[in-house]
Enzyme design. Sequence first.
Site, PDB file in Angstrom:
ATOM      1  N   HIS A  50     -12.573   4.187   0.764  1.00  0.00           N
ATOM      2  CA  HIS A  50     -12.598   3.220   1.832  1.00  0.00           C
ATOM      3  C   HIS A  50     -13.427   1.835   1.415  1.00  0.00           C
ATOM      4  O   HIS A  50     -13.820   1.061   2.376  1.00  0.00           O
ATOM      5  CB  HIS A  50     -13.116   3.546   3.209  1.00  0.00           C
ATOM      6  CG  HIS A  50     -12.233   4.720   3.901  1.00  0.00           C
ATOM      7  ND1 HIS A  50     -13.000   5.721   4.618  1.00  0.00           N
ATOM      8  CD2 HIS A  50     -11.082   4.898   4.027  1.00  0.00           C
ATOM      9  CE1 HIS A  50     -12.040   6.673   5.071  1.00  0.00           C
ATOM     10  NE2 HIS A  50     -10.973   5.935   4.852  1.00  0.00           N
ATOM     11  N   ARG A  96      -2.815  -1.842  -3.058  1.00  0.00           N
ATOM     12  CA  ARG A  96      -4.119  -1.019  -2.946  1.00  0.00           C
ATOM     13  C   ARG A  96      -3.875   0.111  -3.791  1.00  0.00           C
ATOM     14  O   ARG A  96      -2.857   0.979  -3.811  1.00  0.00           O
ATOM     15  CB  ARG A  96      -3.997  -0.540  -1.694  1.00  0.00           C
ATOM     16  CG  ARG A  96      -5.165   0.472  -1.099  1.00  0.00           C
ATOM     17  CD  ARG A  96      -5.168   1.379   0.084  1.00  0.00           C
ATOM     18  NE  ARG A  96      -6.329   2.285   0.151  1.00  0.00           N
ATOM     19  CZ  ARG A  96      -6.046   3.598   0.622  1.00  0.00           C
ATOM     20  NH1 ARG A  96      -4.740   3.771   1.416  1.00  0.00           N
ATOM     21  NH2 ARG A  96      -7.179   4.176   0.917  1.00  0.00           N
ATOM     22  N   ARG A 137     -10.062  16.867   7.857  1.00  0.00           N
ATOM     23  CA  ARG A 137     -10.564  17.208   6.789  1.00  0.00           C
ATOM     24  C   ARG A 137     -12.250  17.979   7.229  1.00  0.00           C
ATOM     25  O   ARG A 137     -12.659  17.206   8.277  1.00  0.00           O
ATOM     26  CB  ARG A 137     -11.096  16.157   6.012  1.00  0.00           C
ATOM     27  CG  ARG A 137      -9.818  15.787   5.191  1.00  0.00           C
ATOM     28  CD  ARG A 137      -9.896  14.450   4.440  1.00  0.00           C
ATOM     29  NE  ARG A 137      -8.952  13.431   4.641  1.00  0.00           N
ATOM     30  CZ  ARG A 137      -8.907  12.326   4.204  1.00  0.00           C
ATOM     31  NH1 ARG A 137      -9.966  11.729   3.578  1.00  0.00           N
ATOM     32  NH2 ARG A 137      -8.029  11.415   4.639  1.00  0.00           N
ATOM     33  N   ARG A 148      -7.777  10.453  20.657  1.00  0.00           N
ATOM     34  CA  ARG A 148      -6.952  10.253  22.117  1.00  0.00           C
ATOM     35  C   ARG A 148      -6.758  11.310  22.702  1.00  0.00           C
ATOM     36  O   ARG A 148      -6.975  11.560  23.932  1.00  0.00           O
ATOM     37  CB  ARG A 148      -5.966   9.277  21.749  1.00  0.00           C
ATOM     38  CG  ARG A 148      -6.294   7.728  21.616  1.00  0.00           C
ATOM     39  CD  ARG A 148      -5.010   7.156  21.353  1.00  0.00           C
ATOM     40  NE  ARG A 148      -4.466   7.453  19.793  1.00  0.00           N
ATOM     41  CZ  ARG A 148      -4.060   6.578  19.262  1.00  0.00           C
ATOM     42  NH1 ARG A 148      -3.668   5.388  19.840  1.00  0.00           N
ATOM     43  NH2 ARG A 148      -3.528   7.086  18.238  1.00  0.00           N
ATOM     44  N   LEU A 161     -14.428   4.845  10.804  1.00  0.00           N
ATOM     45  CA  LEU A 161     -14.204   6.151  11.652  1.00  0.00           C
ATOM     46  C   LEU A 161     -12.734   6.005  12.060  1.00  0.00           C
ATOM     47  O   LEU A 161     -12.264   5.320  13.107  1.00  0.00           O
ATOM     48  CB  LEU A 161     -14.975   6.317  12.968  1.00  0.00           C
ATOM     49  CG  LEU A 161     -16.611   6.072  12.668  1.00  0.00           C
ATOM     50  CD1 LEU A 161     -17.360   6.343  14.017  1.00  0.00           C
ATOM     51  CD2 LEU A 161     -17.020   7.361  11.550  1.00  0.00           C
ATOM     52  N   ASN A 193       0.901  -0.983   0.068  1.00  0.00           N
ATOM     53  CA  ASN A 193      -0.046  -0.080   0.036  1.00  0.00           C
ATOM     54  C   ASN A 193       0.938   1.127  -0.129  1.00  0.00           C
ATOM     55  O   ASN A 193       1.685   1.632   1.206  1.00  0.00           O
ATOM     56  CB  ASN A 193      -0.738  -0.016   1.408  1.00  0.00           C
ATOM     57  CG  ASN A 193      -1.651   1.259   1.283  1.00  0.00           C
ATOM     58  OD1 ASN A 193      -1.697   2.311   0.626  1.00  0.00           O
ATOM     59  ND2 ASN A 193      -2.702   1.063   2.236  1.00  0.00           N
ATOM     60  N   GLU A 242      -8.184  -4.390   5.739  1.00  0.00           N
ATOM     61  CA  GLU A 242      -8.174  -4.145   4.475  1.00  0.00           C
ATOM     62  C   GLU A 242      -7.176  -5.054   3.695  1.00  0.00           C
ATOM     63  O   GLU A 242      -7.206  -5.629   2.568  1.00  0.00           O
ATOM     64  CB  GLU A 242      -8.035  -2.574   4.116  1.00  0.00           C
ATOM     65  CG  GLU A 242      -9.044  -1.724   4.622  1.00  0.00           C
ATOM     66  CD  GLU A 242      -8.758  -0.502   4.786  1.00  0.00           C
ATOM     67  OE1 GLU A 242      -7.973  -0.079   5.706  1.00  0.00           O
ATOM     68  OE2 GLU A 242      -8.713   0.486   3.505  1.00  0.00           O
TER      69      GLU A 242
END
Length: 379
Positions: free
Chosen positions: A179, A90, A240, A284, A208, A7, A363
């Site tokens: 995604h 990917r 974003r 976090r 998320l 990826n 993924e």
Amino acid sequence: MNILVVNCGSSSIKYQLFCMEKHISLLSGIAEKIGSSESFIIHHKGDKLHKVKIALNDYFSGIEKIAQLLMHPAWGVIKDKSQIHAIGHRVVHGGEEFRSSVLIDKYVMKRIKFYSKLAPLHNPPAYNGIKATKKLFSDTKQVAVFDTAFHQTMPEEAFLYGLPYKLYKKYCIRRYGFHGTSHRYVAQAAAKELKKPLEKLKLITCHLGNGCSIAAIKHGRSVDTSMGFTPLEGLVMGTRCGDIDPALVGYIMEKEKLNIEQVNALMNRKSGLLGISGISNDMRDLLTCAKAGNKRARLAIDIFIYKVKKYIGSYIAAMNGADAIILTAGIGENVSVIKARLLRELSNVIGEKIKMLTIHTEEERLIALDTFKLIQNKK
Ligand code: AMP
């Protein structure tokens, strides 16, 4: 059969090696800061971690070094390149053309490059990574797995904007969604957990993480998703902004004296949780600050959850019901207060019928599985 999943990001290469017979991941890692003098690789074998500081000038030197690590007497698991039987990549954008994963040939390479016009930050690294991998593993079959592919089942009413139709035809302006591999993976896993065929379920999958998107998956097909022409649309994310009034773009440019590049950077990199809180894009940090009484951190979390709730509600409406809501990725999998709040605040909508599940997204595993299937078919 061993399958390597690669990826490539703008300055990084994530990799993972799977043994398909045993359904296990043998090794994984990430090469970071490629193209700078500070590049390094963090390599995992089992629960052991190996950090290599090494100058990686480009994707080819990154892939070359990763291959050496895979064959390293102590840190590797294979003896030579022939023990990697296929490679899955990917790729973010496959336009309207790629509705599923494909074996990479010259034509596919050309098209991945072509779709750089729709994903200028994402497709070029994937293209360069594939080129480097092909050079180093010239006899190994390679597969492209697209983020956009899963959402190609969206109907026109969901993927078209209220813009002149000719812009769709002229410039491919439409909603693509991203995604896709994560949404597809957790939808399949949810069906297993619910012990029902995917074809009979209506699911709402919420990815998320730092990037966030929600998908409405009806009978195994994506019928709507929150990201659009680019991964900027939809939810409030780490940095974003998600959905805003489109008239704001020109307004902000005028008021702040910004050019297009600068306003794009503002919306992509300085907004979202970071922009609202003024503290961090990391959930976090925000949870810690909110607990300590920081109002802006709390506000950022509230806006984040409110947006998730609105999308879930709209997708229940879009599918005329739902069987389950699935939470996944960094925030979805770890922040239990989000799940608790969604359950509480949507209790009347969810009732007894809609389950809420947390599922770990993988993924890379799905990329390996797609690659495995395509290789088997070609034998
Ligand atoms: P991802 O892009 O999937 O790696 O997700 C990154 C986001 O998940 C960041 O906002 C992290 O703060 C958040 N995250 C990851 N692990 C945790 C955790 N244990 N608790 C709270 N948030 C987490």
